[in-house]
Every structure is written in structure tokens, then in C-alpha cells.
Motif scaffolding. Structure first.
Motif, mmCIF file in Angstrom:
data_model
loop_
_atom_site.group_PDB
_atom_site.id
_atom_site.type_symbol
_atom_site.label_atom_id
_atom_site.label_comp_id
_atom_site.label_asym_id
_atom_site.label_seq_id
_atom_site.Cartn_x
_atom_site.Cartn_y
_atom_site.Cartn_z
ATOM 1 N N VAL A 24 29.980 -29.469 19.717
ATOM 2 C CA VAL A 24 30.753 -29.393 20.962
ATOM 3 C C VAL A 24 31.821 -30.471 20.941
ATOM 4 O O VAL A 24 31.604 -31.574 20.434
ATOM 5 N N ILE A 25 33.002 -30.129 21.437
ATOM 6 C CA ILE A 25 34.077 -31.112 21.592
ATOM 7 C C ILE A 25 34.779 -30.837 22.918
ATOM 8 O O ILE A 25 34.978 -29.681 23.298
ATOM 9 N N ARG A 27 34.684 -27.059 24.383
ATOM 10 C CA ARG A 27 34.668 -26.059 23.308
ATOM 11 C C ARG A 27 33.359 -26.194 22.535
ATOM 12 O O ARG A 27 33.081 -27.241 21.948
ATOM 13 N N PHE A 46 34.758 -26.359 16.191
ATOM 14 C CA PHE A 46 36.131 -26.764 16.512
ATOM 15 C C PHE A 46 36.369 -28.240 16.172
ATOM 16 O O PHE A 46 35.445 -29.050 16.191
ATOM 17 N N TYR A 47 37.611 -28.561 15.891
ATOM 18 C CA TYR A 47 38.034 -29.946 15.700
ATOM 19 C C TYR A 47 38.900 -30.417 16.866
ATOM 20 O O TYR A 47 38.851 -31.567 17.268
ATOM 21 N N SER A 48 39.750 -29.512 17.393
ATOM 22 C CA SER A 48 40.620 -29.863 18.513
ATOM 23 C C SER A 48 39.827 -29.799 19.810
ATOM 24 O O SER A 48 39.024 -28.895 20.009
ATOM 25 N N PRO A 49 40.058 -30.760 20.723
ATOM 26 C CA PRO A 49 39.332 -30.726 22.003
ATOM 27 C C PRO A 49 40.021 -29.881 23.067
ATOM 28 O O PRO A 49 39.526 -29.810 24.182
#
Lengths: 174, 608
Positions: free
Chosen positions: A32-33, A52, A56-59
Motif C-alpha cells: 500500500v502507498i 493505492r 504501485f510506486y507512485s502515491p
């Protein structure tokens, strides 16, 4: 894999909900991010959090990608509705009746009945957990809130949670 | 990749992950000045110190320059140390920062500088990677909270290996992201041995500075050549595509996700650089030469792009492909890459309303202070400053806001630049933390030069905007250990101020009286500086309890709108349909100030 937006006014406890969802997802072993608003905007301005769950890497959630929008302030919904997928679900803090893909709960009113308006965030999150497809369950939320070592906070949060669950059960839409 | 399983995984904010990395690295000292989006790093260190019973020394320094100098001193004494600030804080700390690059370090020295592309809560969109380049200080640029934690440890190792300070540059989307982060047991505090006297280095005169500059250049050249982090790493694709994207930092995470998610971008290869300065320019150039086109996506300046010597096939900020200002949010990144590969951009909905503007909190003591200032000085120039009280703009009580402490410095010029007497009346407002940070030298200057001005220090006993950090007036350090509280009145008196009043801004008559006295002193009688300290704790402080009294508007209301326009209290609302003013009991904080100032005396306590 699910993406969410939480929105409202600075001071409504959106960061608290973001942390709750993230900690529950983490304890389930999910990736989770999230991203949240701090600084000047939290002085009563429009704020939102992005959540998210997945690889995922981008929040940040892109417009048109969120499965759920949890809105603590109906006046802020139009600021964030564009994040929803075409069949995304809106869960809104509002006394108005439900509509297709829009679930409403008068969380502010229920929190006021409990003697603390600030509990509206927990009421609405508990209500949201009862909506099909929401990424965390009411049991997971209960066990998280029950783990708070501060007795008064724990008691009030659990009461707020029960109020949200009860509202969902009595709402034909959920 | 960070896999979130097992007991040692926590859900951490980027700033907490950085704090964890600092503790795990065996750091001995951390000094910071709060500023969004960096403030939670030292706050998390306070928690990690308590949780682990760790001996690390922590302080909220008076400003970023002092914070850097303290961390630098600890490094020379052999310890690993860190200074933490936001990017405009590095401007304040720039003097020692640039000099320290030449002298070098002993114990590892990491400078955490948080950038704010957008900007969301800052004056500028400056790129601290570029600042690192300017200062000849290496920069690590994390993409996620988990990576930020790892890069702290990497930064300490690089710092000790090359004997240079290392800058860690997280952007807001790393600082205020939360992620599941694997943590480990902290290593014991590192120590490279006690301070060794060597004036040719630690107190170098210009002749030796030349030597040190050459040594610094050699260190950077070696780092560029030998460190894997200086080279681009393939993070998406099979290196056989026609389009490459070169990226670094938090925006690299947006790039990675949109290229992974969007089928139209399947053939795009993405390269990430962890150490954007000094980057391995030849390795970057090989990418640019090999691909049909190379897009550089970075925030906020063209740092990697400028390190490419031949940019004929390179797209980025310099080619106009990437906007020169504003945050690179994922949908914008997606549109830019789709455009570069010639694919259609998806139609996107936008917000249908404007975002709500922030306001001073209900019950905030700054509101009655600004209200009184507007009543007493109706035509002055209001020289403002950085903090919650910048929101005095909503009340027409802040005309300028430049940087920390500038309210006092600018007043000296504003007061002398006007042509008529009316224009030269300047009332400056500054918060207590900002006053200590950069207002004190400016006040000494104003007193010394007999600047005709009124300074209102809005003393809420806390650094409020950034979440409530202690000021030098506190009797406790960051971790609760005892401190010597600085007495603001004695400090102000010590600068030579003759007219000083201390009042509670909730008490409107006293506040007005103090401002009128200051006005007479500065503009009618003696001239020079008068200071009014408007003192009342921030309503957000834990130990502040507000009255439960609530208020209502009765039939005496003549709809003058003063409560909405002049007081700008968020609890007041004009109900158009009913043509009446309502007070929202959920928002009202119970301060009751409105009762004192309603022109029609139409506000009464509920049930009274």
C-alpha cells in the motif's frame, strides 16, 4: 488492486483515516502507498488523501482510476469526483438519500449524537466498510480500533464505528 | 523491492522512514528547523529515540543555518550527524553549506532537504539537486518512502567514503507519502575518532581553499566514475525500445507506474538515476545516442538534462516538452510520454469547483490581533511574514510576504520609500518562531536605524503552521529534556526597543489600547520602533481547552457582514435563502471574540 480517494476539509481527520486503512492493509501483508495533505491547506482548506493498494510506486491516483471516493464533506465531492472510474463508488457524509453508486450516511449527525462531531470520520469509514468491494472489512477495522491503548479514545472510536455500521445496515442501499 | 511481509514492516510516512534510516545508520546528532514538507523527520526521530531508548541528540534549532552548523560541528567531532530542513531553509543555510563542501567532513554528514514542487506550502519551486550541483555537494534523490530510508544509509556511507556532505533530496510526494517499509535493528552510533586539529583544513585561508576546491573536484570525478548510483538503471522495459525516459526521484515513481499501466507505452524503456549529481554523464549520453528519442522527466530543474552534452535527440524542459513550472503529477507525466510516443492522450475530467481556501482556525488568536490592527491602522502598509498568520491576507491585514523574517527587514524600506506620510506607516506582523528564526537581526537593524514602524509579534508559543514544534521560548528540547527558555520581552528590550506592550489579543480593548500607544510612539512622538507582543497560545496546542459556550445571532443583526468580511471567522455563514447570519456550532471554537466586536451587538451566548 484498488485505489481510493478520501476528501474533506482540513481538520476533519482525513490523515487519521488514511493511516488506519494503510496500517490495516499492511497488517494483511498487502502493498500500500498513500499520499496526504499537510501545511497551509489543512487550516480549513480543501484536502484529500490518495490510497493505492497494489504493486504501485507512485502515491498519487490518476483521474478516472479510483474505485472509491470517501467524502467527509459533500461540498468537497465535486473537487474529487473526477478521480472515480466510470463505475466508481462515492461514499458521502450527507443526510441526503442514496443514489446509484452513491452511498450516503449522516456521519456528522451521528457523531454529534455521540457528543463529539470529530468522530464523523470514523463513522463514515465504518459505513464505507459495509459497501461491497471496499478494501477493508468491518472486522479488520474493529480489531484495529480495539487495539488503541488509550481507553477513552478506544471506547469512543468503537462507538462511532458501531454507529456507522448500524447506519449501513438500516440503509437499503448497502 | 520492499516486500511487505513479516513483523518488521511498518506503515510509515516518508519522513518517518527517513527518520528510521537516520536512527538505523548509527547517527549521533540531528538538528532541524521545521518547514513543510520536512517537519516530520525530526518529529519521528523523537518517537524512534523513545521507542528504542536510543542516545541520539535531537534539537529544533533556531534556524537552518544554525542547524547545519551544529550538524557540521558534530561531524568534525567524529560523529554521524544530520541537518534537516525544507528547500528554502537551505537558502538560509547556504553559507556554511557551500563552505563545508570545500572543507569536507569527518563523521558522515547528511543534509535532508525536502522539495515542494507545486508549490503546495512554500515560496519557491527550487530544485535542491541543482543547489547541490551549485555547491558541489552530491545529491541522492529517493522515489518512495522505502527507498528514502535506504538512501539515508547510502548517504552516510558516501559521505564518509568521500569525506563530503551528502544531500538527500526527498520531494513532497516522498515526504508525505506513506508506504509499508521494512525496518531493521539500528547499528551502534558510528565514530571516526575525536576532532583532530588541522587549521589548513578546518580553518583554511583562501590559499588552502584553492587546494580544497581541487580536492573536492577530484572527489566528485571519482564518485561520478565509480559509484553505481551515478549511473542510470533500467526500471521498465527491455532496453530494446525506440523511446527512453530518464528520470529521478519521486517523479520516477509516477513514470514507472504510468508506463507499466498504459498499454500504449509498453515499448518505452525507463532509466532511473539515484545520484542525479554527480551523474555519470557518459552513461546518460550513451542512452541519448542509442535511442530514437530520450525524454528526461525530473523535478523541478533540468539537472540530468543539463548533464547531457549532446541534446539533439533529447526532450525535456529545455526543449519545451516538459512544463517549466508546476508539479509533475502522474496524469501530466502520462500525457507528456504519450505525446512523445505519438499516442492519443485520454480525455480527462477535471474538478468542477474551485478548492476551498485555507483560513485561520476558529478561535485562532491571530484573528483578533489582525482585526485590531485593521481597526487602529486602517491605511498602513501591512508587512507580513511566513507562518499561519500569512492567512491574515484573508482579512486584508497582510500586504507582503517574502521570506522568513522579511516583515521586519522590508518594513525598513517600505517606511522610507513612500512619498506621502500616509504611505509610510508600516505595521509588520511576525510569529514568535519566525521572529526568533530571522526577525531578531532585522529588529536590531530597525531599532538602530530609527525605523518608524510598529511590529506586532504574534506569540502563540509554538511553531504552529508546521504542526506545533517548540520555539526557543520553550523550557524543553525536542525530546522533552530540559532547555533554557528564552524570554521574548528581555530579548526585545535588549535590542533597544523603548515602547513595548504585551497583551492578550482576545481582549479587544487592551489590544486596541496597546496598538494606539504604539502608533503614537512610532508615528507621532518619539519615532522609531514600537513592539506589541500579542500573546495567546495556539488553539491547536494540546493543553489549550476552549470554552464549550456557543453563540447565536439575534434580531439586532442588520446584515452588515462585518463578521464574515472583517472577522473572517469560518464559523459564520450567510444563509441566502433566509437572509440571515448563522454560526455553525460544530465549527465555532467558543472564543467569544465576535461578541466583543459585533457592531450591532447581535451575538449572544446560546441560551443566554
Amino acid at each position: 488492486m484498488v485505489e481510493l480517494i478520501l476528501c474533506g476539509r482540513g481538520g476533519q481527520g482525513i490523515v487519521f483515516l488514511t493511516k488506519l486503512i494503510g496500517e490495516i492493509a499492511t497488517s494483511k501483508g498487502l502493498r500500500v502507498i498513500t499520499s496526504e495533505t499537510h501545511g497551509m491547506a489543512v487550516r480549513g482548506g480543501s484536502i484529500n488523501s490518495h490510497v493505492r493498494i497494489g504493486p504501485f510506486y507512485s502515491p498519487l491516483v490518476r483521474p478516472g482510476q479510483a474505485g472509491f471516493l470517501v467524502s467527509l464533506e459533500s461540498a468537497e465531492t465535486p473537487n474529487n469526483a473526477h478521480y472515480l472510474t466510470p463505475d466508481g463508488i462515492l461514499v458521502e457524509n450527507s443526510p441526503l438519500p442514496a443514489e446509484p453508486r452513491v452511498f450516503r450516511c449522516d456521519a456528522a449527525g451521528l457523531a454529534r449524537d455521540l457528543g463529539r462531531t470529530q468522530l464523523e470520520n470514523v463513522v463514515l469509514l465504518a459505513f464505507a466498510t459495509m459497501v461491497g468491494g471496499f478494501p477493508i472489512s468491518v472486522e479488520e477495522l474493529r480489531s484495529r480500533l480495539a487495539g488503541d491503548p488509550r481507553e477513552q479514545v478506544r471506547t469512543m472510536n468503537l462507538r462511532a464505528m458501531d454507529a456507522g455500521v448500524k447506519a449501513a445496515k438500516s440503509s437499503a442501499a448497502c | 523491492m520492499n516486500k511487505p511481509t513479516g513483523a518488521d514492516v511498518r506503515f510509515l510516512m516518508g519522513n518517518e522512514a527517513i527518520g528510521r534510516g537516520i536512527i538505523e545508520s548509527g547517527c549521533t546528532l540531528a538538528a532541524a528547523y521545521p518547514g513543510t514538507p520536512s517537519s516530520e523527520v525530526l518529529e519521528s526521530l523523537v518517537r524512534w529515540k523513545r521507542e528504542l531508548n536510543h542516545p541520539i541528540y535531537l534539537e529544533w534549532s533556531i534556524n537552518e543555518k544554525v542547524a547545519f552548523e551544529i550538524a557540521y560541528g558534530a561531524s568534525l567531532s567524529g560523529a554521524r550527524s544530520v541537518a534537516i530542513m525544507k528547500m528554502v531553509g537551505l537558502n538560509v543555510a547556504s553559507d556554511p553549506f557551500l563552505s563545508a563542501a570545500y572543507l569536507g567532513v569527518r563523521g558522515g554528514l547528511v543534509v535532508v532537504v525536502a522539495d515542494d514542487p507545486g508549490p503546495h506550502s512554500s515560496q519557491t519551486e527550487q530544485d535542491s539537486r541543482f543547489f547541490g550541483w551549485f555547491a558541489k555537494v552530491p545529491v541522492l534523490d529517493p522515489g518512495t518512502p522505502a527507498e528514502a530510508r535506504e538512501m539515508v544509509m547510502q548517504a552516510f556511507e558516501l559521505s564518509e567514503k568521500y569525506e563530503v556532505p551528502v544531500l538527500l533530496r526527498p520531494c513532497l510526494r516522498v515526504c508525505h507519502a506513506r508506504q509499508n517499509v521494512a525496518i531493521t535493528t539500528p547499528r551502534a552510533p558510528a565514530d571516526v575518532g575525536p576532532f583532530k586539529k588541522d587549521w589548513t583544513r578546518w580553518a583554511a585561508i583562501p590559499r588552502f581553499r584553492l587546494v580544497l576546491h581541487r580536492q573536492l573536484n577530484e572527489k566528485l570525478a571519482k564518485m561520478r566514475e565509480e559509484e553505481p548510483a551515478a549511473r542510470p538503471v533500467l526500471i521498465c522495459g527491455d532496453s530494446r525500445g525506440a523511446t527512453a525516459v530518464v528520470t529521478s526521484g519521486s517523479v520516477s515513481s509516477h513514470v514507472r507506474d504510468v508506463v507499466t499501466a498504459n498499454g500504449a507505452l509498453a515499448g518505452v524503456d525507463v532509466y532511473k538515476v539515484d545520484l542525479p549529481f554527480p551523474a555519470h554523464a557518459e552513461a546518460l549520453q550513451q542512452i541519448a545516442d542509442r535511442y530514437d528519442r530520450t525524454l528526461v522527466v525530473e523535478e523541478t530543474y533540468p539537472v540530468l538534462e543539463l548533464q547531457l552534452r549532446d541534446r539533439r535527440k533529447v526532450l525535456g524542459r529545455l526543449s519545451g516538452t516538459v512544463p517549466e513550472q508546476g508539479e509533475l503529477v502522474p496524469e501530466l507525466v502520462e500525457d507528456i510520454i504519450l505525446n512523445v510516443v505519438g499516442a492519443d492522450r485520454p480525455a480527462r475530467d477535471a474538478p468542477t469547483i474551485k478548492a476551498r481556501r485555507p483560513s485561520l482556525c476558529p478561535g485562532c488568536p491571530h484573528r483578533p490581533a489582525f482585526y485590531a490592527i485593521r481597526k487602529v491602522f486602517d491605511r498602513a502598509i501591512y508587512s507580513g511574514d511566513i507562518g499561519c498568520y500569512t492567512l491574515g491576507i484573508n482579512m486584508g491585514a497582510v500586504d507582503t510576504c517574502l521570506c522568513m523574517g522579511s516583515s521586519v527587514g522590508m518594513a525598513g524600506g517600505l517606511a522610507r520609500g513612500g512619498s506621502s506620510e500616509r504611505d509610510t506607516r508600516v505595521v509588520a506582523t511576525i510569529g514568535d518562531s519566525t521572529f526568533y528564526h530571522a526577525g531578531v537581526p532585522a529588529l536590531i537593524n530597525a531599532v538602530h536605524t530609527r525605523t518608524p514602524m510598529v511590529l506586532v509579534i504574534m506569540d502563540n508559543n509554538i511553531t504552529a503552521m508546521t504542526g506545533g514544534q517548540p520555539t526557543p521560548a520553550s523550557d524543553q528540547l525536542a525530546d522533552g529534556s530540559p532547555a533554557v527558555p528564552i524570554d521574548m520581552e528581555r530579548l526585545v528590550r535588549g535590542t533597544g526597543v523603548e515602547s513595548l506592550e504585551v497583551v492578550d489579543p482576545y481582549d479587544h480593548e487592551s489590544m486596541r489600547g496597546a496598538l494606539e500607544k504604539a502608533r503614537r510612539h512610532s508615528f507621532d512622538e518619539a519615532g522609531g520602533v514600537s513592539v506589541v507582543i500579542a500573546r495567546r497560545p495556539c488553539v491547536r496546542m494540546r493543553n489549550v481547552t476552549m470554552p464549550s459556550t456557543r453563540f447565536q445571532v439575534d434580531e439586532n443583526c442588520d446584515l452588515c457582514m462585518s463578521c464574515i468580511r472583517d472577522l473572517e471567522c469560518p464559523a459564520f455563514r450567510y444563509e441566502k435563502a433566509e437572509k440571515k447570519i448563522e454560526i455553525d456550532a460544530d465549527i465555532c471554537a467558543g472564543c467569544g471574540f465576535c461578541v466583543q466586536v459585533c457592531p450591532s451587538q447581535a451575538i449572544k451566548a446560546t441560551g443566554a
